[in-house]
Design a protein around this motif. Sequence first.
Motif, short mmCIF file in Angstrom:
data_model
loop_
_atom_site.label_atom_id
_atom_site.label_comp_id
_atom_site.label_asym_id
_atom_site.label_seq_id
_atom_site.Cartn_x
_atom_site.Cartn_y
_atom_site.Cartn_z
N THR A 445 0.65 -1.12 -0.29
CA THR A 445 0.48 0.25 -0.06
C THR A 445 1.04 1.04 -0.19
N LEU A 446 0.48 2.13 -0.72
CA LEU A 446 1.10 3.70 -0.73
C LEU A 446 -0.31 4.83 0.22
N ARG A 447 1.02 5.45 0.49
CA ARG A 447 -0.04 6.83 0.94
C ARG A 447 0.75 8.13 1.09
N PRO A 448 0.09 9.22 0.74
CA PRO A 448 0.90 10.15 0.86
C PRO A 448 1.36 10.75 1.75
N TYR A 449 2.91 11.25 1.64
CA TYR A 449 3.88 11.66 2.20
C TYR A 449 4.16 13.38 2.24
N PHE A 450 5.17 13.75 3.50
CA PHE A 450 5.37 15.28 3.15
C PHE A 450 6.25 14.90 4.57
N GLN A 451 7.01 16.11 4.30
CA GLN A 451 8.39 16.31 5.41
C GLN A 451 8.21 17.92 5.73
N VAL A 452 7.72 18.53 7.26
CA VAL A 452 7.19 20.12 7.06
C VAL A 452 8.57 20.50 7.25
N TYR A 453 9.15 21.70 6.84
CA TYR A 453 10.08 22.08 7.33
C TYR A 453 9.73 23.64 7.80
N GLN A 454 10.81 24.34 8.79
CA GLN A 454 9.89 26.08 9.97
C GLN A 454 9.93 27.00 9.03
N TYR A 455 8.66 27.73 9.07
CA TYR A 455 8.16 28.75 8.50
C TYR A 455 7.13 27.99 6.84
N SER A 456 6.89 27.12 6.78
CA SER A 456 6.61 26.32 5.98
C SER A 456 5.97 25.82 5.62
N PRO A 457 4.29 25.47 6.51
CA PRO A 457 2.70 25.01 6.50
C PRO A 457 2.55 24.48 5.60
N LEU A 458 2.33 23.07 5.76
CA LEU A 458 1.11 22.62 4.51
C LEU A 458 0.31 22.01 4.29
N PHE A 459 -0.89 23.02 2.96
CA PHE A 459 -2.11 22.76 3.57
C PHE A 459 -2.47 21.65 2.29
N LEU A 460 -3.66 21.18 2.44
CA LEU A 460 -4.76 19.75 2.03
C LEU A 460 -5.44 20.37 1.53
N PRO A 461 -5.77 20.84 0.81
CA PRO A 461 -7.17 21.42 -0.07
C PRO A 461 -8.36 20.36 -0.30
N SER A 462 -9.65 20.41 0.12
CA SER A 462 -10.45 19.42 -0.58
C SER A 462 -10.27 19.50 -2.16
N PRO A 463 -11.06 18.17 -2.90
CA PRO A 463 -11.40 18.20 -4.09
C PRO A 463 -12.23 19.09 -4.54
N ASP A 464 -13.42 19.44 -3.53
CA ASP A 464 -14.70 20.85 -4.42
C ASP A 464 -13.67 22.56 -3.61
N GLU A 465 -12.59 22.38 -3.46
CA GLU A 465 -12.13 23.88 -3.05
C GLU A 465 -11.28 24.47 -4.08
#
Length: 465
Positions: A445-465
């Motif tokens: 199984t594959l899953r979404p993967y993220f590494q977060v850096y300082q002062y660099s937030p990540l946002f996941l928009p929903s498909p409806d947005e």
Amino acid sequence: MASARVTKKMREEATCSICLQLMAEPVSISCGHSYCRLCTTNYLENLRYNQPWQETFFCPQCRAPFQMASLRPNKQLGSLIEVIKDIGHQMSCEEHGEQLHLFCEDEGQLICWRCERAPQHRGHTTVLVEDVWQGYKEKLQKAVTKLRQLEEECVNLKAFTTQQITEWNEKIETQRQKIQSDFKNIQNFLHEEEKYYLWRLEEEKEQTLMRLRNNEATLGQKSHEIQSHILELEEKCQGSAQKLLQDVKNTLSRSWAVKLETPEALSLEIHTVCNVSELYFDVKKMLRSYQVSVTLDPDTAHHELLLSEDRRQVTRGYPQENLDASSRRFSALPCILGCEGFTSGRHYFEVDVGEGIGWDLGVCLENVPRGIGIKQKPQSGFWAIRLCKKKGYVALTSPLTSLQLREHPLVVGVFLDFDVGFVSFYNMTTGSHIFTFPKASFPDTLRPYFQVYQYSPLFLPSPDE
């Protein structure tokens, strides 16, 4: 009832010595032996075939002579054989040799009168075969009826399945033809569009060249005219004083009248342009047809990561205390996985990276290491790209692949084709392709993967947005 031994002796006496079966339509010859009528006929015909003149024959059993005229039907033996057949239908007990004329309800088996008195059947309910066979026959017939219904249902289902196979193959073939036709139409359309734009480009080329060549010819004529005046003036300057002064004012007047008109200024900018990808392919629309809603899995989050309430935004902050100890949680790097797992098909999700100065994003195997020594590369189960201060945009291949992007993406699209083995990234600000990993085979199984850096937030928009 006859015992099994008596029945066996009677069968031996009624057996044809030619075919070794109970005699059928027995006939006797003059010596008293009997055989099947058909066996006797075949026996005589075989002898006559080899010796057509032969009139006297010999008994197959005792070799006594007989003639064909002595053959007589043995009706009494025939009747006895029918009795033997009836007796044969009544099975005998293997242990006692008696007829099985009783039925043990407890054991569900046929027994003889001696079995009934044996210890193993003492106290059991036994009945005469003729008293219960009809009831069990009806039950068997009902079972046969039910099985025939099941058989009919099975046959109908098989026919229906066969029809489904045919219909499915027809649908697949129809769809195949449609896909081929659609792509053929697109190819034809693009070919015609290509010819049209090339024709427009050629027209533009010829029109501008004609004007430039006209300017070139006009300038050539003017150059020739100026050269003529120069020669005329030089001749006068080199001649005598009388020749120089002769009609000098007219000569000067004509020379000063020569003017150079600047040719029409022509722009060399090409006006026939065709951005094929923008005109004919809506990349964003295609990708978003596979878009899935992705949320963040708090159980995998590094202890420095902070999640929004809706689990669509993650920020790196100060270490959090009192978090549940879990082997699923990243401990060495500030990483987090999406909740959604992919095991087949095509999937697409977007990540709003904004003006962040660093991030990793992509997909990874569900069981990748979380602790010290983690290596983010395909061989370790990671397919991701990165932005960092030191190297800019890179794909986490082994070795790293530098990505030269003309524009900084504010939103990055991740497209996964699990079955084919492709992971691709797109700049959704421009709809352009960033990078595709070499074809891979995903073992789990594959899953979404993220590494977060300082002062660099990540946002996941929903498909409806």
